[in-house]
Design an enzyme around this catalytic site. Sequence first.
Site, PDB file in Angstrom:
ATOM      1  CB  THR A 253      -6.935  -9.576   8.180  1.00 29.62           C
ATOM      2  OG1 THR A 253      -5.994  -8.841   7.377  1.00 29.62           O
ATOM      3  CG2 THR A 253      -8.359  -9.197   7.811  1.00 29.62           C
ATOM      4  N   GLY A 254      -4.403  -8.867  10.509  1.00 28.66           N
ATOM      5  CA  GLY A 254      -3.021  -9.247  10.851  1.00 28.66           C
ATOM      6  C   GLY A 254      -2.885  -9.453  12.344  1.00 28.66           C
ATOM      7  CB  VAL A 255      -1.200  -7.345  14.909  1.00 28.64           C
ATOM      8  CG1 VAL A 255      -1.213  -7.201  16.420  1.00 28.64           C
ATOM      9  CG2 VAL A 255       0.224  -7.356  14.374  1.00 28.64           C
TER      10      VAL A 255
ATOM     11  CG  ASN B 129      -1.292   1.740  17.988  1.00 30.00           C
ATOM     12  OD1 ASN B 129      -1.409   2.891  18.415  1.00 30.00           O
ATOM     13  ND2 ASN B 129      -0.150   1.275  17.528  1.00 30.00           N
TER      14      ASN B 129
ATOM     15  CB  ILE C  15      -0.984  -0.013   1.184  1.00 25.51           C
ATOM     16  CG1 ILE C  15      -2.155   0.969   0.931  1.00 25.51           C
ATOM     17  CG2 ILE C  15      -0.288   0.301   2.509  1.00 25.51           C
ATOM     18  CD1 ILE C  15      -3.315   0.812   1.894  1.00 25.51           C
TER      19      ILE C  15
ATOM     20  N   GLY D 194       3.279  -4.066  11.207  1.00 25.47           N
ATOM     21  CA  GLY D 194       2.415  -4.375  10.058  1.00 25.47           C
ATOM     22  C   GLY D 194       2.322  -3.240   9.061  1.00 25.47           C
ATOM     23  CB  VAL D 195      -0.457  -2.168   6.822  1.00 29.16           C
ATOM     24  CG1 VAL D 195      -1.586  -1.815   7.781  1.00 29.16           C
ATOM     25  CG2 VAL D 195      -0.537  -1.303   5.567  1.00 29.16           C
ATOM     26  CG  ASP D 196       0.108   2.037  12.094  1.00 29.91           C
ATOM     27  OD1 ASP D 196       0.235   2.135  13.325  1.00 29.91           O
ATOM     28  OD2 ASP D 196      -0.247   2.982  11.368  1.00 29.91           O
TER      29      ASP D 196
HETATM   30  N1  APR Z   1       0.765  -3.078   2.332  1.00 21.81           N
HETATM   31  C1  APR Z   1      -0.485  -3.623   2.375  1.00 21.81           C
HETATM   32  N2  APR Z   1      -0.893  -4.454   3.352  1.00 21.81           N
HETATM   33  C2  APR Z   1      -0.001  -4.761   4.326  1.00 21.81           C
HETATM   34  C3  APR Z   1       1.314  -4.235   4.348  1.00 21.81           C
HETATM   35  C4  APR Z   1       1.686  -3.360   3.298  1.00 21.81           C
HETATM   36  N3  APR Z   1       2.898  -2.804   3.232  1.00 21.81           N
HETATM   37  N4  APR Z   1       1.954  -4.739   5.460  1.00 21.81           N
HETATM   38  C5  APR Z   1       1.078  -5.550   6.079  1.00 21.81           C
HETATM   39  N5  APR Z   1      -0.101  -5.578   5.402  1.00 21.81           N
HETATM   40  C6  APR Z   1      -1.316  -6.332   5.692  1.00 21.81           C
HETATM   41  C7  APR Z   1      -1.196  -7.543   6.574  1.00 21.81           C
HETATM   42  O1  APR Z   1      -0.676  -8.650   5.859  1.00 21.81           O
HETATM   43  C8  APR Z   1      -2.654  -7.727   6.952  1.00 21.81           C
HETATM   44  O2  APR Z   1      -3.338  -8.439   5.926  1.00 21.81           O
HETATM   45  O3  APR Z   1      -2.197  -5.481   6.401  1.00 21.81           O
HETATM   46  C9  APR Z   1      -3.201  -6.293   7.004  1.00 21.81           C
HETATM   47  C10 APR Z   1      -3.479  -5.765   8.406  1.00 21.81           C
HETATM   48  O4  APR Z   1      -2.506  -6.316   9.299  1.00 21.81           O
HETATM   49  P1  APR Z   1      -1.813  -5.414  10.435  1.00 21.81           P
HETATM   50  O5  APR Z   1      -0.934  -4.428   9.814  1.00 21.81           O
HETATM   51  O6  APR Z   1      -1.231  -6.354  11.441  1.00 21.81           O
HETATM   52  O7  APR Z   1      -3.034  -4.605  11.097  1.00 21.81           O
HETATM   53  P2  APR Z   1      -4.133  -5.070  12.152  1.00 21.81           P
HETATM   54  O8  APR Z   1      -4.392  -6.533  12.090  1.00 21.81           O
HETATM   55  O9  APR Z   1      -5.270  -4.124  11.965  1.00 21.81           O
HETATM   56  O10 APR Z   1      -3.427  -4.782  13.559  1.00 21.81           O
HETATM   57  C11 APR Z   1      -3.205  -3.445  13.923  1.00 21.81           C
HETATM   58  O11 APR Z   1      -0.951  -3.867  14.509  1.00 21.81           O
HETATM   59  O12 APR Z   1       0.852  -2.846  13.599  1.00 21.81           O
HETATM   60  C12 APR Z   1       0.008  -2.827  14.661  1.00 21.81           C
HETATM   61  O13 APR Z   1      -0.045  -0.507  15.280  1.00 21.81           O
HETATM   62  C13 APR Z   1      -0.793  -1.560  14.704  1.00 21.81           C
HETATM   63  O14 APR Z   1      -1.577  -2.068  16.885  1.00 21.81           O
HETATM   64  C14 APR Z   1      -1.943  -2.011  15.532  1.00 21.81           C
HETATM   65  C15 APR Z   1      -2.189  -3.427  15.022  1.00 21.81           C
END
Ligand code: APR
Length: 172
Positions: A120-122, A24, A11, A32-34
């Site tokens: 869907t990640g963390v 968060n 992204i 992760g994506v953040d």
């Molecule tokens: N581009 C697109 N999608 C991504 C990228 C990227 N560069 N990196 C990770 N992802 C995807 C992951 O594979 C997952 O499918 O983003 C989706 C969401 O995953 P997370 O980033 O773990 O977000 P979430 O599950 O909402 O958890 C949020 O994680 O990073 C911390 O600060 C954040 O506490 C918050 C929590």
Amino acid sequence: MPVIEVVVGDITRERTEAIVTAANESLMGGGGVDGAIHRAAGPRLAEAGAAIGPCDPGDAMVTPGFDLDPPVRHVIHTVGPVWEGGGHGEAEVLASCYRRCLEVADELGVRSIAFPAIATGVYGFPAEEAARIAITTITSAATGLQHVRLIAFDETTGDLLATELARRSASS
Ligand code: APR
């Protein structure tokens, strides 16, 4: 209804007017994506997030895109639900994330937006149900957006989103 596309990719490479980060509640960055978006946008993103946060789960708040390259005008920060088995309103909070991001995008007057697969990640939200919620919420929203891109980071998530989108398009 906007043109909706499912793309497998990063992204932080998107050229839409706004990109959504799965944050968060502090809005000061994480993993992760953040983490990827904060690394790409530079330290001012966390400063701007700290200035407007905290953000409640299901809500969305906006900052500039700072050093993102390709340049992105807005980063819309939304906080997904932590999955606790499905009986704690997680589905409604996730739907609210998508709805609020679209509302914020409309308030900004942007025409294109890119979403990650929020929660869907963390946060552990099952990807298939999350895909259904994303597609259902976006396709039923009254939005002025012309282009919505759903960015999957892996093929499995991409397939789930594409299947949901095809199912929704067939039934409408
Ligand atoms: N581009 C697109 N999608 C991504 C990228 C990227 N560069 N990196 C990770 N992802 C995807 C992951 O594979 C997952 O499918 O983003 C989706 C969401 O995953 P997370 O980033 O773990 O977000 P979430 O599950 O909402 O958890 C949020 O994680 O990073 C911390 O600060 C954040 O506490 C918050 C929590």
